[in-house]
Design a protein around this motif. Structure first.
Motif, PDB file in Angstrom:
ATOM      1  N   GLU A  11       0.808  -1.217   0.000  1.00  8.08           N
ATOM      2  CA  GLU A  11       0.000   0.000   0.000  1.00  8.08           C
ATOM      3  C   GLU A  11       0.842   1.269   0.000  1.00  8.08           C
ATOM      4  OE1 GLU A  11      -3.635   2.072   2.577  1.00  8.08           O
ATOM      5  OE2 GLU A  11      -2.840   0.111   3.152  1.00  8.08           O
ATOM      6  N   TRP A  12       1.862   1.329   0.860  1.00  4.51           N
ATOM      7  CA  TRP A  12       2.602   2.586   0.957  1.00  4.51           C
ATOM      8  C   TRP A  12       3.586   2.775  -0.193  1.00  4.51           C
ATOM      9  CZ3 TRP A  12       7.832   3.530   1.407  1.00  4.51           C
ATOM     10  CH2 TRP A  12       8.663   2.455   1.755  1.00  4.51           C
ATOM     11  N   ILE A  13       4.039   1.680  -0.789  1.00  2.00           N
ATOM     12  CA  ILE A  13       4.983   1.774  -1.905  1.00  2.00           C
ATOM     13  C   ILE A  13       4.266   2.096  -3.211  1.00  2.00           C
ATOM     14  CG2 ILE A  13       6.681   0.498  -3.299  1.00  2.00           C
ATOM     15  CD1 ILE A  13       7.442  -1.055  -0.794  1.00  2.00           C
ATOM     16  N   LYS A  14       3.109   1.500  -3.406  1.00  2.00           N
ATOM     17  CA  LYS A  14       2.300   1.673  -4.631  1.00  2.00           C
ATOM     18  C   LYS A  14       3.066   1.139  -5.846  1.00  2.00           C
ATOM     19  CE  LYS A  14      -0.403   5.529  -2.783  1.00  2.00           C
ATOM     20  NZ  LYS A  14       0.213   5.576  -1.452  1.00  2.00           N
ATOM     21  N   ASP A  15       2.957   1.799  -6.994  1.00  2.00           N
ATOM     22  CA  ASP A  15       3.579   1.298  -8.227  1.00  2.00           C
ATOM     23  C   ASP A  15       5.092   1.489  -8.206  1.00  2.00           C
ATOM     24  OD1 ASP A  15       1.106   0.619  -9.126  1.00  2.00           O
ATOM     25  OD2 ASP A  15       0.919   2.271 -10.562  1.00  2.00           O
ATOM     26  N   ILE A  16       5.793   0.542  -8.850  1.00  2.00           N
ATOM     27  CA  ILE A  16       7.249   0.620  -9.002  1.00  2.00           C
ATOM     28  C   ILE A  16       7.598   0.299 -10.459  1.00  2.00           C
ATOM     29  CG2 ILE A  16       7.763   0.014  -6.612  1.00  2.00           C
ATOM     30  CD1 ILE A  16       8.277  -2.868  -7.532  1.00  2.00           C
ATOM     31  N   GLY A 136      15.141   4.398   2.278  1.00  2.00           N
ATOM     32  CA  GLY A 136      13.827   3.752   2.210  1.00  2.00           C
ATOM     33  C   GLY A 136      13.134   3.725   3.548  1.00  2.00           C
ATOM     34  N   MET A 137      13.924   3.540   4.630  1.00  2.00           N
ATOM     35  CA  MET A 137      13.354   3.471   5.971  1.00  2.00           C
ATOM     36  C   MET A 137      13.032   4.843   6.554  1.00  2.00           C
ATOM     37  SD  MET A 137      15.558   0.391   7.694  1.00  2.00           S
ATOM     38  CE  MET A 137      15.152  -1.320   7.293  1.00  2.00           C
ATOM     39  N   ASN A 138      13.319   5.880   5.817  1.00  2.00           N
ATOM     40  CA  ASN A 138      12.977   7.232   6.253  1.00  2.00           C
ATOM     41  C   ASN A 138      12.100   7.947   5.236  1.00  2.00           C
ATOM     42  OD1 ASN A 138      14.615   7.584   8.842  1.00  2.00           O
ATOM     43  ND2 ASN A 138      16.182   6.866   7.428  1.00  2.00           N
ATOM     44  N   ALA A 139      11.461   7.166   4.372  1.00  3.34           N
ATOM     45  CA  ALA A 139      10.618   7.733   3.325  1.00  3.34           C
ATOM     46  C   ALA A 139       9.198   7.961   3.821  1.00  3.34           C
ATOM     47  CB  ALA A 139      10.602   6.799   2.113  1.00  3.34           C
ATOM     48  N   ASP A 140       8.496   8.851   3.145  1.00  5.67           N
ATOM     49  CA  ASP A 140       7.068   9.038   3.396  1.00  5.67           C
ATOM     50  C   ASP A 140       6.360   7.699   3.253  1.00  5.67           C
ATOM     51  OD1 ASP A 140       6.024  11.396   4.215  1.00  5.67           O
ATOM     52  OD2 ASP A 140       5.542  12.184   2.240  1.00  5.67           O
ATOM     53  N   GLY A 141       5.460   7.412   4.142  1.00  3.33           N
ATOM     54  CA  GLY A 141       4.700   6.170   4.053  1.00  3.33           C
ATOM     55  C   GLY A 141       5.278   5.069   4.902  1.00  3.33           C
ATOM     56  N   TYR A 142       6.576   4.878   4.854  1.00  2.00           N
ATOM     57  CA  TYR A 142       7.223   3.823   5.636  1.00  2.00           C
ATOM     58  C   TYR A 142       7.011   4.066   7.133  1.00  2.00           C
ATOM     59  CZ  TYR A 142      10.961   0.941   7.662  1.00  2.00           C
ATOM     60  OH  TYR A 142      11.674   0.049   8.420  1.00  2.00           O
ATOM     61  N   ALA A 143       7.306   5.297   7.588  1.00  3.56           N
ATOM     62  CA  ALA A 143       7.176   5.612   9.014  1.00  3.56           C
ATOM     63  C   ALA A 143       5.727   5.503   9.466  1.00  3.56           C
ATOM     64  CB  ALA A 143       7.725   7.009   9.297  1.00  3.56           C
ATOM     65  N   GLU A 144       4.804   5.976   8.632  1.00  2.00           N
ATOM     66  CA  GLU A 144       3.388   5.898   8.985  1.00  2.00           C
ATOM     67  C   GLU A 144       2.953   4.447   9.135  1.00  2.00           C
ATOM     68  OE1 GLU A 144       4.722   7.837   6.803  1.00  2.00           O
ATOM     69  OE2 GLU A 144       4.084   9.880   7.290  1.00  2.00           O
ATOM     70  N   HIS A 145       3.430   3.593   8.216  1.00  2.00           N
ATOM     71  CA  HIS A 145       3.116   2.165   8.284  1.00  2.00           C
ATOM     72  C   HIS A 145       3.692   1.560   9.566  1.00  2.00           C
ATOM     73  CE1 HIS A 145       2.465  -1.956   7.010  1.00  2.00           C
ATOM     74  NE2 HIS A 145       3.757  -2.211   7.122  1.00  2.00           N
ATOM     75  N   ALA A 146       4.930   1.923   9.886  1.00  2.00           N
ATOM     76  CA  ALA A 146       5.573   1.392  11.096  1.00  2.00           C
ATOM     77  C   ALA A 146       4.842   1.831  12.359  1.00  2.00           C
ATOM     78  CB  ALA A 146       7.034   1.846  11.138  1.00  2.00           C
ATOM     79  N   ASN A 147       4.422   3.092  12.401  1.00  2.00           N
ATOM     80  CA  ASN A 147       3.752   3.600  13.593  1.00  2.00           C
ATOM     81  C   ASN A 147       2.416   2.920  13.831  1.00  2.00           C
ATOM     82  OD1 ASN A 147       5.792   5.399  14.252  1.00  2.00           O
ATOM     83  ND2 ASN A 147       4.912   7.072  13.084  1.00  2.00           N
ATOM     84  N   TRP A 167       8.221  -4.257   3.927  1.00  2.00           N
ATOM     85  CA  TRP A 167       8.669  -4.366   2.539  1.00  2.00           C
ATOM     86  C   TRP A 167       9.377  -3.088   2.101  1.00  2.00           C
ATOM     87  CZ3 TRP A 167       7.964  -8.811  -0.323  1.00  2.00           C
ATOM     88  CH2 TRP A 167       7.040  -9.744   0.160  1.00  2.00           C
ATOM     89  N   LEU A 168      10.397  -3.261   1.264  1.00  2.00           N
ATOM     90  CA  LEU A 168      11.062  -2.149   0.576  1.00  2.00           C
ATOM     91  C   LEU A 168      11.180  -2.508  -0.898  1.00  2.00           C
ATOM     92  CD1 LEU A 168      13.955  -1.377   3.107  1.00  2.00           C
ATOM     93  CD2 LEU A 168      11.946   0.051   2.691  1.00  2.00           C
ATOM     94  N   LEU A 427      10.616  13.777  -1.546  1.00  2.00           N
ATOM     95  CA  LEU A 427      11.680  13.554  -2.531  1.00  2.00           C
ATOM     96  C   LEU A 427      12.271  12.159  -2.354  1.00  2.00           C
ATOM     97  CD1 LEU A 427      13.636  14.947  -4.678  1.00  2.00           C
ATOM     98  CD2 LEU A 427      15.170  15.286  -2.736  1.00  2.00           C
ATOM     99  N   ILE A 428      12.563  11.800  -1.126  1.00  2.00           N
ATOM    100  CA  ILE A 428      13.104  10.468  -0.847  1.00  2.00           C
ATOM    101  C   ILE A 428      12.130   9.395  -1.321  1.00  2.00           C
ATOM    102  CG2 ILE A 428      13.720   8.853   1.003  1.00  2.00           C
ATOM    103  CD1 ILE A 428      14.785  11.292   2.567  1.00  2.00           C
ATOM    104  N   TYR A 429      10.860   9.573  -1.003  1.00  2.00           N
ATOM    105  CA  TYR A 429       9.851   8.586  -1.407  1.00  2.00           C
ATOM    106  C   TYR A 429       9.823   8.411  -2.926  1.00  2.00           C
ATOM    107  CZ  TYR A 429       5.325   6.467  -2.350  1.00  2.00           C
ATOM    108  OH  TYR A 429       4.347   5.645  -2.823  1.00  2.00           O
ATOM    109  N   GLU A 430       9.829   9.499  -3.659  1.00  2.00           N
ATOM    110  CA  GLU A 430       9.742   9.429  -5.123  1.00  2.00           C
ATOM    111  C   GLU A 430      10.881   8.595  -5.715  1.00  2.00           C
ATOM    112  OE1 GLU A 430       7.444  10.836  -7.259  1.00  2.00           O
ATOM    113  OE2 GLU A 430       6.234  11.413  -5.528  1.00  2.00           O
ATOM    114  N   TYR A 431      12.083   8.716  -5.132  1.00  2.00           N
ATOM    115  CA  TYR A 431      13.248   8.031  -5.707  1.00  2.00           C
ATOM    116  C   TYR A 431      13.420   6.607  -5.180  1.00  2.00           C
ATOM    117  CZ  TYR A 431      14.788  12.050  -8.352  1.00  2.00           C
ATOM    118  OH  TYR A 431      14.853  13.065  -9.282  1.00  2.00           O
TER     119      TYR A 431
END
Length: 442
Positions: A11-16, A136-147, A167-168, A427-431
């Motif tokens: 869910e947080w990663i979406k398309d790759i 990856g572990m400091n990207a938007d979405g990852y932290a929200e999922h972890a919390n 997942w990463l 920016l981190i999330y996008e890359y």
């Protein structure tokens, strides 16, 4: 030509990108020489001033190492406890406190380290770049999922097994390196701007405190005769002012500390405010994350029943945090005391408690050891200047006006800081999810 995208199924990663893969954190360390392991349980009584540097979750920033603390353990303790050798360049992940799962690279300021049990050390396979994983572990979405996954009665934390299920997304190792290098450069520029804004905020806050201190010790009329206050660090004060401990001008009211103290399960999303130190924020209460209790619980509890104008002061942990309240119902946690003005302007006293004269005396009277701790009795010994009541009111009016101007500047700077910090996360999330690519490896 842009590469086609595919669903990651996360869910947080979406398309790759179609050439990228996803993998769980626990599968990043499966070869000889790799590691995905908790730190060690180190008791405070074995911490020393030299030896092997000891790192805690407080050293893990969101994508950066934080230099704080100065604990070490001896070689003997390290050997007896069979501690894990941790080295510069290792990836350290925090399982405790938000943002949960944040990660940083350990610096080369020491030759080796030992880390606390709530940190995890990850040494991945050769196909995975540690710096890329960190981003990856400091990207938007990852932290929200972890919390959302984090559990804990008093402090949010996740287990290593839970962390291992995250997942990463990964391109090939060459692109991981290119993305990490690109983000290093971009984030350094953003961090530089953020650091400048933080410095500006700190200077404005310091100026505000100095202005308050000057006004509550010298007054706003510089032409009046002065006298020695009799207190070395206070210096001269207006000749018609007095100096007294605050206990002669206020009453202190504690929260309930008995059998009716509310359990966590009794806290609600609405009802009567139940205020703890975490709700004291800036110049007031943060009502956005307020805890509440039922009217029935409020009725049977002992301790203070708040009145408008009460000053809430933190006695344990974040000693000195305070706020003046504008409510006629509510009560407080045992770590707080309500200061109720009797023969002094509440707002004037509030300014005194947010000046340098409060800081000086707090350090004198703090009777804590590992955790800062102050008694209401010692708080009552704090000395402040006492002008006539009409002059107190005039000082409050003057400070309200000028401090509101400073506060507006601080709010503006904080908004800018928040915006640039969010830009960095985005920016981190996008890359790290392939929504944007580094041109050299496309």
């Amino acid at each position: 030509m842009a590469e086609q995208m595919k669903s990651s199924g996360i869910e947080w990663i979406k398309d790759i990108p179609s050439s990228w893969e996803i993998n769980k954190v626990k599968y990043l360390a499966t070869e000889p020489g790799t590691l995905f392991f908790d730190g060690d349980w180190i008791e405070s009584d074995v911490i020393e001033e030299s030896g092997i540097r000891y790192l805690t979750t407080g050293n893990v920033g969101a994508g950066f190492y934080k230099e704080q603390g100065c604990g070490y353990i001896s070689e003997k303790t390290f050997s007896e406890l069979h501690c894990l050798n941790v080295y510069p360049g290792d990836l350290m992940i925090s399982r405790l406190n938000e943002p949960i799962g944040r990660a940083c690279i350990i610096p080369d300021t020491e030759s080796r380290y030992v880390v606390a049990v709530d940190n995890v050390i990850l040494r991945p396979n050769a196909n995975y770049n540690k710096k890329f994983i960190m981003y990856g572990m400091n990207a938007d979405g990852y932290a929200e999922h972890a919390n959302m996954i984090a559990r804990g009665a008093t402090m949010s934390r996740i287990s290593r097994s839970q962390l291992g299920q995250f997942w990463l997304a990964f391109p090939n190792i060459e692109e991981q390196q290119a993305i990490a290098d690109f983000l290093d450069k971009e984030c350094a520029q953003i961090d530089g701007i953020a650091a400048d804004l933080e410095k500006q905020i700190a200077l404005l806050q310091q100026y505000k405190k100095s202005l308050i201190t000057e006004t509550v010790t010298k007054g706003s009329d510089k032409s009046v005769p002065m006298k020695d206050s009799g207190v070395e660090w206070m210096g001269e004060i207006p000749a018609h002012w007095d100096v007294e401990p605050i206990k002669y001008r206020v009453t202190f009211h504690n929260g309930d500390r008995g059998e009716n103290y509310p359990a966590k399960s009794e806290l609600q999303s609405e009802g009567i405010p139940f205020i703890n130190a975490g709700h004291l924020e800036g110049d007031g209460l943060n009502m956005d994350n307020m805890d509440y209790i039922s009217e029935e619980k409020y009725r049977i509890m002992g301790g203070v029943k708040l009145r408008s104008g009460d000053i809430l002061y933190c006695l344990r942990g974040s000693v000195g945090k305070n706020a003046i309240v504008d409510m006629n119902q509510g009560t407080v946690a045992s770590s707080l005391v309500a200061i109720r003005s009797v023969r002094i302007s509440a707002e004037y006293l509030y300014y005194c408690l947010n000046s340098h004269i409060e800081e000086v005396q707090r350090y004198w009277w703090d009777n804590g050891t590992a955790q800062p701790n102050l008694s209401a009795d010692n708080l009552g010994k704090y000395k402040i200047c006492i002008p006539p009541i009409e002059e107190q009111k005039a000082i409050v009016k003057y400070l309200n006006n000028i401090c509101s101007q400073i506060d507006n500047l601080i709010i503006g700077k904080k908004k800018q800081l928040s915006t640039i910090q969010q830009h960095k996360k985005s920016l981190i999330y996008e890359y790290v999810t392939g929504k944007k690519r580094v041109k050299e490896v496309q």
